[in-house]
Scaffold this motif. Structure first.
Motif, PDB file in Angstrom:
ATOM      1  N   ALA A 152      -7.563  -3.728   2.234  1.00 58.77           N
ATOM      2  CA  ALA A 152      -6.671  -3.727   3.391  1.00 58.77           C
ATOM      3  C   ALA A 152      -7.140  -4.682   4.478  1.00 58.77           C
ATOM      4  O   ALA A 152      -6.363  -5.510   4.979  1.00 58.77           O
ATOM      5  CB  ALA A 152      -6.546  -2.304   3.940  1.00 58.77           C
ATOM      6  N   THR A 195     -10.290   0.247   1.342  1.00 57.98           N
ATOM      7  CA  THR A 195     -10.326  -0.232   2.716  1.00 57.98           C
ATOM      8  C   THR A 195     -10.645  -1.724   2.762  1.00 57.98           C
ATOM      9  O   THR A 195     -10.067  -2.469   3.569  1.00 57.98           O
ATOM     10  CB  THR A 195     -11.375   0.550   3.525  1.00 57.98           C
ATOM     11  OG1 THR A 195     -11.050   1.938   3.494  1.00 57.98           O
ATOM     12  CG2 THR A 195     -11.416   0.077   4.963  1.00 57.98           C
ATOM     13  N   VAL A 209      -8.229   5.184   9.856  1.00 65.43           N
ATOM     14  CA  VAL A 209      -7.003   4.405  10.106  1.00 65.43           C
ATOM     15  C   VAL A 209      -6.995   3.899  11.542  1.00 65.43           C
ATOM     16  O   VAL A 209      -6.709   2.721  11.814  1.00 65.43           O
ATOM     17  CB  VAL A 209      -5.740   5.251   9.831  1.00 65.43           C
ATOM     18  CG1 VAL A 209      -4.498   4.531  10.337  1.00 65.43           C
ATOM     19  CG2 VAL A 209      -5.597   5.540   8.347  1.00 65.43           C
ATOM     20  N   LEU A 251      -4.836   4.778   4.846  1.00 70.12           N
ATOM     21  CA  LEU A 251      -5.878   3.825   4.486  1.00 70.12           C
ATOM     22  C   LEU A 251      -6.590   4.200   3.184  1.00 70.12           C
ATOM     23  O   LEU A 251      -6.606   3.425   2.232  1.00 70.12           O
ATOM     24  CB  LEU A 251      -6.906   3.728   5.627  1.00 70.12           C
ATOM     25  CG  LEU A 251      -7.936   2.614   5.508  1.00 70.12           C
ATOM     26  CD1 LEU A 251      -7.273   1.246   5.614  1.00 70.12           C
ATOM     27  CD2 LEU A 251      -9.007   2.765   6.588  1.00 70.12           C
ATOM     28  N   LYS A 291       0.828  -1.199   0.000  1.00 67.70           N
ATOM     29  CA  LYS A 291       0.000   0.000   0.000  1.00 67.70           C
ATOM     30  C   LYS A 291       0.863   1.249   0.000  1.00 67.70           C
ATOM     31  O   LYS A 291       1.859   1.325   0.710  1.00 67.70           O
ATOM     32  CB  LYS A 291      -0.912   0.029   1.234  1.00 67.70           C
ATOM     33  CG  LYS A 291      -2.068  -0.954   1.165  1.00 67.70           C
ATOM     34  CD  LYS A 291      -2.965  -0.840   2.382  1.00 67.70           C
ATOM     35  CE  LYS A 291      -3.475   0.555   2.643  1.00 67.70           C
ATOM     36  NZ  LYS A 291      -4.287   1.080   1.521  1.00 67.70           N
ATOM     37  N   ASN A 317      -9.538  10.453   7.257  1.00 66.84           N
ATOM     38  CA  ASN A 317      -8.624   9.350   7.008  1.00 66.84           C
ATOM     39  C   ASN A 317      -7.957   8.894   8.300  1.00 66.84           C
ATOM     40  O   ASN A 317      -7.821   7.695   8.565  1.00 66.84           O
ATOM     41  CB  ASN A 317      -7.566   9.767   5.983  1.00 66.84           C
ATOM     42  CG  ASN A 317      -6.652   8.627   5.576  1.00 66.84           C
ATOM     43  OD1 ASN A 317      -7.097   7.602   5.072  1.00 66.84           O
ATOM     44  ND2 ASN A 317      -5.358   8.797   5.808  1.00 66.84           N
ATOM     45  N   PHE A 322      -1.553   0.111  10.131  1.00 64.70           N
ATOM     46  CA  PHE A 322      -1.510   0.942   8.941  1.00 64.70           C
ATOM     47  C   PHE A 322      -1.242   2.398   9.324  1.00 64.70           C
ATOM     48  O   PHE A 322      -1.705   2.872  10.372  1.00 64.70           O
ATOM     49  CB  PHE A 322      -2.842   0.868   8.181  1.00 64.70           C
ATOM     50  CG  PHE A 322      -3.128  -0.466   7.553  1.00 64.70           C
ATOM     51  CD1 PHE A 322      -2.393  -0.899   6.459  1.00 64.70           C
ATOM     52  CD2 PHE A 322      -4.126  -1.284   8.056  1.00 64.70           C
ATOM     53  CE1 PHE A 322      -2.663  -2.133   5.879  1.00 64.70           C
ATOM     54  CE2 PHE A 322      -4.393  -2.512   7.482  1.00 64.70           C
ATOM     55  CZ  PHE A 322      -3.664  -2.950   6.388  1.00 64.70           C
ATOM     56  N   SER A 350       1.600   4.965   1.168  1.00 62.39           N
ATOM     57  CA  SER A 350       1.281   5.734   2.361  1.00 62.39           C
ATOM     58  C   SER A 350       1.787   7.161   2.214  1.00 62.39           C
ATOM     59  O   SER A 350       2.974   7.383   1.939  1.00 62.39           O
ATOM     60  CB  SER A 350       1.884   5.094   3.610  1.00 62.39           C
ATOM     61  OG  SER A 350       1.697   5.931   4.742  1.00 62.39           O
TER      62      SER A 350
END
Length: 285
Positions: free
Chosen positions: A218, A215, A175, A189, A150, A171, A186, A152
């Motif tokens: 994840a 999401t 998260v 997200l 992912k 966000n 994480f 970030s």
């Protein structure tokens, strides 16, 4: 990627052979020198999936910057009313364009995943808010054995030029909720720049239709016990036009997803919402 292995020649025999024979009575093999053997390691193929809806002014910028490690580019058209598809084909003649099934970004991504043939799949937006050169970092991490990588914006060397206060707070809250509910760590997200191994898609069982698919990927990866990594990413300003994301509406969709994932209910929706623009009579293009 190649590596060379040199065959070791047989060494001359010396000393007793273990049966009381003298060295002179043992048949000596010639000093054989075999040619070097070249072993070729298989390089995984990479597919890039680009969901696009009315991105005529942005798609060229994205496609022109896709690095050479990518072997397949799939543009999933979300029923564009402009020249998105025509510009994509003119920019990159080898591009594969497919119409998405259903509505929303999630439907577009799932359509692209089904069409992709690469060992690795990287998803990137068509609006120019993600630097295509970063694809190489996702591919490198997948090559190291990770199943999901992912992007970030919160890691060192990452960042965003486009996070409003509302989006940043939302966000951060999401998260924190995911990390608390799933015991994960994480740092970001709701960001659609990611890479994954194609052979892990079946384990995820994705069903989301909108932006909440990021999401869903994840949390499903955590539940499946996949190896997950984050890489720094810089979110750029959209090149042209306005974002299709609605912070409030899509935020509620993500919250409903999280609630659904933690309740013992069937994960697959009973009804898919289709767009009539994607429906054609049998036998027509």
């Amino acid at each position: 990627m190649t590596s060379t292995v040199s065959a070791t020649p047989f060494a001359p025999v010396s000393g007793s052979n273990g049966h009381g024979q003298s060295p002179d009575s043992v048949r000596r093999l010639p000093d054989l020198r075999l040619p070097a053997v070249t072993v070729r390691a298989v390089t995984p193929s990479v597919s890039v999936v680009v969901p696009a809806m009315n991105e005529e002014r942005n798609i060229r910028w994205v496609l022109e910057r896709i690095p050479s490690c990518v072997s397949e580019v799939i543009v999933v058209d979300g029923y564009s009313s402009d020249r998105t598809v025509e510009v994509a084909r003119a920019t990159r003649p080898d591009v594969i364009t497919v119409p998405q099934r259903g509505r929303g970004k999630g439907a577009a991504l799932r359509t692209g995943f089904e069409r992709a043939t690469g060992d690795f799949i990287v998803a990137i937006d068509a609006d120019g808010s993600m630097e295509p050169a970063e694809i190489e970092y996702y591919v490198a991490a997948l090559h190291q054995g990770y199943d999901l990588v992912k992007g970030s914006r919160q890691l060192r060397a990452g960042g965003s030029l486009d996070l409003t206060l509302v989006r940043r707070l939302g966000n951060g809250a999401l998260v924190g909720a995911v990390n608390l509910m799933w015991g994960s760590s994480f740092s970001d997200l709701c960001y659609g720049y990611f890479g994954l191994r194609r052979d892990k898609l079946e384990l995820l069982g994705l069903t989301s239709g909108g932006f909440e698919i990021e999401t869903e990927i994840a949390v499903r990866a955590v539940e499946a016990g996949l190896r997950i990594a984050e890489v720094p990413s810089v979110e750029l300003l959209r090149q042209h036009g306005l974002s299709h994301l609605n912070a409030w509406t899509d935020g509620w969709r993500i919250l409903r997803l999280l609630a659904r994932e933690r309740l013992p209910l069937a994960r697959r929706p009973l009804v898919d919402a289709l767009d009539r623009r994607g429906l054609h009579p049998v036998g027509t293009p």
